[in-house]
Motif scaffolding. Sequence first.
Motif, short mmCIF file in Angstrom:
data_model
loop_
_atom_site.label_atom_id
_atom_site.label_comp_id
_atom_site.label_asym_id
_atom_site.label_seq_id
_atom_site.Cartn_x
_atom_site.Cartn_y
_atom_site.Cartn_z
N ARG A 80 52.47 33.17 -85.68
CA ARG A 80 53.38 34.17 -85.44
C ARG A 80 52.75 35.06 -86.43
O ARG A 80 52.69 36.29 -86.72
N SER A 81 52.25 34.67 -87.89
CA SER A 81 51.78 34.89 -88.80
C SER A 81 50.21 35.91 -88.71
O SER A 81 49.65 36.43 -89.60
N LEU A 82 49.64 35.22 -87.45
CA LEU A 82 47.66 35.50 -87.76
C LEU A 82 47.68 34.90 -86.25
O LEU A 82 46.84 34.32 -85.89
N PRO A 83 48.07 36.34 -84.98
CA PRO A 83 48.26 36.27 -83.56
C PRO A 83 47.00 35.89 -83.03
O PRO A 83 46.25 35.69 -82.50
N ALA A 84 45.92 36.49 -84.46
CA ALA A 84 44.32 36.48 -83.44
C ALA A 84 43.22 35.45 -83.88
O ALA A 84 42.24 35.09 -83.45
N VAL A 85 43.74 34.47 -84.56
CA VAL A 85 43.36 33.24 -84.97
C VAL A 85 43.32 32.27 -83.39
O VAL A 85 44.48 31.96 -83.78
N ARG A 86 42.77 31.68 -83.32
CA ARG A 86 42.40 30.54 -81.77
C ARG A 86 43.13 29.18 -83.07
O ARG A 86 42.46 28.85 -83.97
N ALA A 87 44.69 28.42 -82.62
CA ALA A 87 45.10 28.06 -82.77
C ALA A 87 45.71 26.69 -81.96
O ALA A 87 46.17 27.62 -81.01
N LEU A 88 45.49 25.21 -82.28
CA LEU A 88 45.57 24.63 -81.61
C LEU A 88 46.31 23.43 -82.10
O LEU A 88 45.99 23.06 -83.39
N SER A 89 46.91 22.80 -81.34
CA SER A 89 47.51 21.38 -81.54
C SER A 89 46.92 20.11 -81.45
O SER A 89 46.35 20.24 -80.82
N GLY A 90 46.46 19.57 -83.14
CA GLY A 90 45.65 18.11 -82.71
C GLY A 90 46.25 17.80 -84.04
O GLY A 90 46.77 18.40 -85.02
N ARG A 91 45.31 16.81 -84.29
CA ARG A 91 45.33 15.27 -85.98
C ARG A 91 43.91 15.98 -86.52
O ARG A 91 42.87 15.47 -85.51
N ALA A 92 44.22 15.52 -87.56
CA ALA A 92 42.93 15.05 -88.12
C ALA A 92 41.61 14.25 -87.57
O ALA A 92 40.50 13.67 -87.55
N GLU A 93 43.07 12.99 -87.28
CA GLU A 93 42.11 11.58 -86.44
C GLU A 93 41.53 12.31 -84.93
O GLU A 93 41.47 10.90 -84.29
N GLU A 94 42.64 13.00 -84.24
CA GLU A 94 41.54 13.54 -82.72
C GLU A 94 41.87 14.79 -83.21
O GLU A 94 42.76 15.35 -82.24
N ILE A 95 40.58 15.33 -83.06
CA ILE A 95 40.27 17.16 -83.08
C ILE A 95 40.03 16.81 -82.10
O ILE A 95 39.26 16.90 -81.62
N PRO A 96 40.84 17.88 -81.37
CA PRO A 96 40.42 18.85 -80.36
C PRO A 96 39.23 19.12 -79.79
O PRO A 96 39.06 20.75 -79.20
N LEU A 97 37.98 19.49 -80.73
CA LEU A 97 36.84 20.48 -80.35
C LEU A 97 35.93 19.49 -80.11
O LEU A 97 35.89 18.09 -80.20
N PRO A 98 34.54 20.65 -79.48
CA PRO A 98 33.07 19.47 -79.13
C PRO A 98 32.76 18.82 -80.17
O PRO A 98 32.29 19.46 -81.72
N ASP A 99 31.40 18.36 -79.97
CA ASP A 99 30.61 18.10 -81.10
C ASP A 99 29.90 19.00 -81.39
O ASP A 99 29.76 19.79 -80.90
N ALA A 100 29.44 18.74 -82.98
CA ALA A 100 29.26 19.75 -83.91
C ALA A 100 29.52 21.37 -83.26
O ALA A 100 28.33 21.91 -83.63
N SER A 101 30.76 22.03 -83.50
CA SER A 101 31.50 22.55 -83.09
C SER A 101 31.45 23.85 -84.27
O SER A 101 31.73 24.53 -83.85
N VAL A 102 31.24 23.23 -85.06
CA VAL A 102 31.87 24.04 -86.78
C VAL A 102 31.17 23.83 -87.89
O VAL A 102 30.34 22.95 -87.67
N ASP A 103 31.14 24.53 -88.75
CA ASP A 103 30.04 24.74 -90.59
C ASP A 103 30.67 24.08 -90.89
O ASP A 103 29.82 23.50 -92.30
N ALA A 104 31.54 23.59 -90.81
CA ALA A 104 32.81 23.41 -92.36
C ALA A 104 34.26 23.11 -91.63
O ALA A 104 34.61 23.81 -91.13
N VAL A 105 34.75 21.88 -92.44
CA VAL A 105 36.08 21.60 -91.91
C VAL A 105 36.87 22.14 -93.39
O VAL A 105 36.30 21.44 -95.00
#
Length: 259
Positions: A80-105
């Motif tokens: 609601r507050s940040l509609p332009a941000v890609r926001a996904l349901s997920g947990r630190a123990e099961e992250i819904p992103l591909p391998d090597a897909s981000v530069d920082a967590v």
Amino acid sequence: MDQGERLLHSSSFGTAAAAYAEHRPDYARAAADWALERAPGPRVLDLGAGTGKLTAALVALGADVIAVEPDPAMLAELRRSLPAVRALSGRAEEIPLPDASVDAVLAGNAMHWFDMAVAGPEIARVLAPGGVLAGLWNVVDDHVEWVAGLAQVSGSAAIGPRDTPTGWRAETAGMHLPKTGEAARFGSPEQAGFPHGQRRTADSLVATLATRAGMLVMPERERAAVLDRIRAFLASRPETAHGEFTLPMLTSVLRVRRL
């Protein structure tokens, strides 16, 4: 805190998602800058993003942000507050992103809820080589006399050991990722603190402390008694009895680099 207690506390915030969004502080910009300064690129995952307090700071810095949050109510507030941000349901123990897909967590007031034995390899998986993992925590500055008194009156459910600078350093010193093979190798942890503050009234500070996990899981009668005790303390102090004041804080950062 054992696994069951951690799950109970970490899952409590959805019941107060709107209050969390309204009352929890943002993060010192210098802290977010320091957390990201060694990242090899602009792709940032805000893990355990809650209602988007840290997400908004990262967007303001120009980062390409993805937010991941397990609680549906918290995630709804973020969207609601940040509609332009890609926001996904997920947990630190099961992250819904591909391998090597981000530069920082990055994780804002969330890393202590992660099961690092499982989350560590998952975070390493989604990080690019040379990527950065950083946890940010807002802590109250109990070097200030009235803040030390507030911490004492509030009790550990509202202001715990990790919520003051000295306690935070001790509790997070060993919170770097376990070295469990080539996929989860991280360097030595670094800690830093950055001055911060939040404009509050006595009522809004009480509302803020009421969103702490320990308070949310407390029996209602006990919770009301703690909040009444905090109100009485704030009413007794010249710094906080009349109108707005600044709550002295630090944004404390733990940073490690993926090797």
